[in-house]
Design an enzyme around this catalytic site. Structure first.
Site, PDB file in Angstrom:
ATOM      1  N   CYS A 121       0.836  -1.210   0.000  1.00 39.91           N
ATOM      2  CA  CYS A 121       0.000   0.000   0.000  1.00 39.91           C
ATOM      3  C   CYS A 121       0.865   1.252   0.000  1.00 39.91           C
ATOM      4  O   CYS A 121       0.627   2.183  -0.783  1.00 39.91           O
ATOM      5  CB  CYS A 121      -0.923  -0.032   1.224  1.00 39.91           C
ATOM      6  SG  CYS A 121      -2.147   1.293   1.262  1.00 39.91           S
ATOM      7  N   CYS A 122       1.905   1.276   0.837  1.00 39.09           N
ATOM      8  CA  CYS A 122       2.813   2.439   0.855  1.00 39.09           C
ATOM      9  C   CYS A 122       3.535   2.576  -0.481  1.00 39.09           C
ATOM     10  O   CYS A 122       3.769   3.697  -0.948  1.00 39.09           O
ATOM     11  CB  CYS A 122       3.840   2.302   1.977  1.00 39.09           C
ATOM     12  SG  CYS A 122       3.247   2.775   3.618  1.00 39.09           S
ATOM     13  N   CYS A 204      -1.240   8.338   7.473  1.00 35.98           N
ATOM     14  CA  CYS A 204      -2.595   8.016   7.025  1.00 35.98           C
ATOM     15  C   CYS A 204      -3.434   7.513   8.204  1.00 35.98           C
ATOM     16  O   CYS A 204      -2.916   6.828   9.088  1.00 35.98           O
ATOM     17  CB  CYS A 204      -2.539   6.928   5.961  1.00 35.98           C
ATOM     18  SG  CYS A 204      -1.619   7.368   4.482  1.00 35.98           S
ATOM     19  N   CYS A 207      -3.360   3.827   9.604  1.00 34.41           N
ATOM     20  CA  CYS A 207      -2.074   3.314  10.089  1.00 34.41           C
ATOM     21  C   CYS A 207      -1.481   4.190  11.184  1.00 34.41           C
ATOM     22  O   CYS A 207      -0.262   4.178  11.393  1.00 34.41           O
ATOM     23  CB  CYS A 207      -1.090   3.211   8.934  1.00 34.41           C
ATOM     24  SG  CYS A 207      -1.691   2.162   7.596  1.00 34.41           S
ATOM     25  N   CYS A 230       7.735   4.085   5.886  1.00 34.38           N
ATOM     26  CA  CYS A 230       6.885   3.841   4.722  1.00 34.38           C
ATOM     27  C   CYS A 230       7.683   3.559   3.453  1.00 34.38           C
ATOM     28  O   CYS A 230       7.092   3.245   2.419  1.00 34.38           O
ATOM     29  CB  CYS A 230       5.938   5.009   4.499  1.00 34.38           C
ATOM     30  SG  CYS A 230       6.710   6.612   4.661  1.00 34.38           S
TER      31      CYS A 230
HETATM   32  S1  SF4 Z   1       0.510   4.626   5.659  1.00 37.01           S
HETATM   33 FE1  SF4 Z   1      -1.048   2.986   5.581  1.00 37.01          FE
HETATM   34  S2  SF4 Z   1      -2.762   3.768   4.346  1.00 37.01           S
HETATM   35 FE2  SF4 Z   1      -0.977   5.124   4.027  1.00 37.01          FE
HETATM   36  S3  SF4 Z   1      -0.028   4.376   2.188  1.00 37.01           S
HETATM   37 FE3  SF4 Z   1       1.026   3.341   3.899  1.00 37.01          FE
HETATM   38  S4  SF4 Z   1      -0.119   1.428   4.308  1.00 37.01           S
HETATM   39 FE4  SF4 Z   1      -1.375   2.720   2.943  1.00 37.01          FE
END
Ligand code: SF4
Length: 234
Positions: A121-122, A204, A207, A230
């Site tokens: 996701c990151c 975010c 998280c 991240c």
């Molecule tokens: S911090 Fe969490 S929601 Fe944001 S990009 Fe990374 S995994 Fe995705």
């Protein structure tokens, strides 16, 4: 990995020399060096937990670009700080979005990717957009501080980001939380409202959680995973 070449050799050498020359320099001196050396090819990134670094850059080098990674999963409080900064400081804030909306990502990778594969996701929502944005620059600044966590304890003021082929500067590397608080009070810098609600580091919303007394400031990031960064800072 970026291919080697004369430009990369030049940037690497600039970073090496500056890393030595700027040992013990103030944050303003580090920013001044970067702005003088790279001009419009220098930018600052911000996650808008506060506006300290952007404010400092705007004083030393007005007109500098500010890159904000607009993941689509930020707290409204964070977007408020971004908008306050964009409306009040002499900088150009660029909100960089991922290639996929959250809904498109859900459709392609399944819902709540952050809860299953946060690295993926990151990579989609932060790392790829950062690298796309950095194509316009030779050097970038971030607000990392050594006192934030053990993983950041050796953060240099200037170094060569070899994986991206850029000079990276961390003007606040030697600052403490007291230094940050003092700067905010002196200059009345916009601050994310979450910081007065138990949050010490803001990312975010899926998280990020509040921290408790004694935890390091980044303990509230990805609390369900063995993940502390991240992937933006290497
Ligand atoms: S911090 Fe969490 S929601 Fe944001 S990009 Fe990374 S995994 Fe995705």
């Amino acid at each position: 990995m970026i291919a080697a070449g004369p430009d990369l050799d030049r940037l690497r050498e600039l970073a090496r020399q500056a890393g030595r020359a700027l040992t013990g320099a103030t944050a303003e001196e580090v920013v001044r060096w970067a702005a003088d050396t790279f001009g419009g090819r220098f930018c600052v990134t911000s996650s808008f937990a506060d506006g300290v670094l952007v404010h400092l850059v705007s004083r030393v080098a007005p007109g500098t670009d500010v890159v904000f990674l607009d993941t689509g999963l930020h707290f409204p409080e964070t977007l408020r700080v971004r908008d306050q900064v964009a409306g009040s400081l002499p900088v150009r804030v660029r909100s960089i979005r991922p290639r996929l909306t959250v809904g498109q990502q859900d459709g392609k990778h399944g819902p709540r990717l952050f809860a299953r594969q946060p690295d993926e996701c990151c990579a989609l929502r932060k790392v790829e957009p950062l690298e796309r944005a950095l194509a316009d620059y030779d050097a970038w600044a971030a607000g990392l501080r050594r006192d934030e966590s053990p993983t950041r304890a050796s953060t240099p003021a200037v170094h060569f980001d070899a994986s991206r082929g850029k000079v990276k500067v961390n003007p606040l590397a030697s600052w403490t939380q007291a230094d940050v608080d003092g700067y905010i009070a002196r200059w009345e810098v916009p601050v994310n409202a979450l910081l007065s609600q138990g949050y010490r580091s803001v990312g975010c919303w899926p998280c990020t959680r509040r921290v408790i007394a004694g935890e390091d400031p980044r303990a509230g990031r990805w609390p369900l995973f063995d993940k502390t960064e991240c992937g933006l800072h290497q």
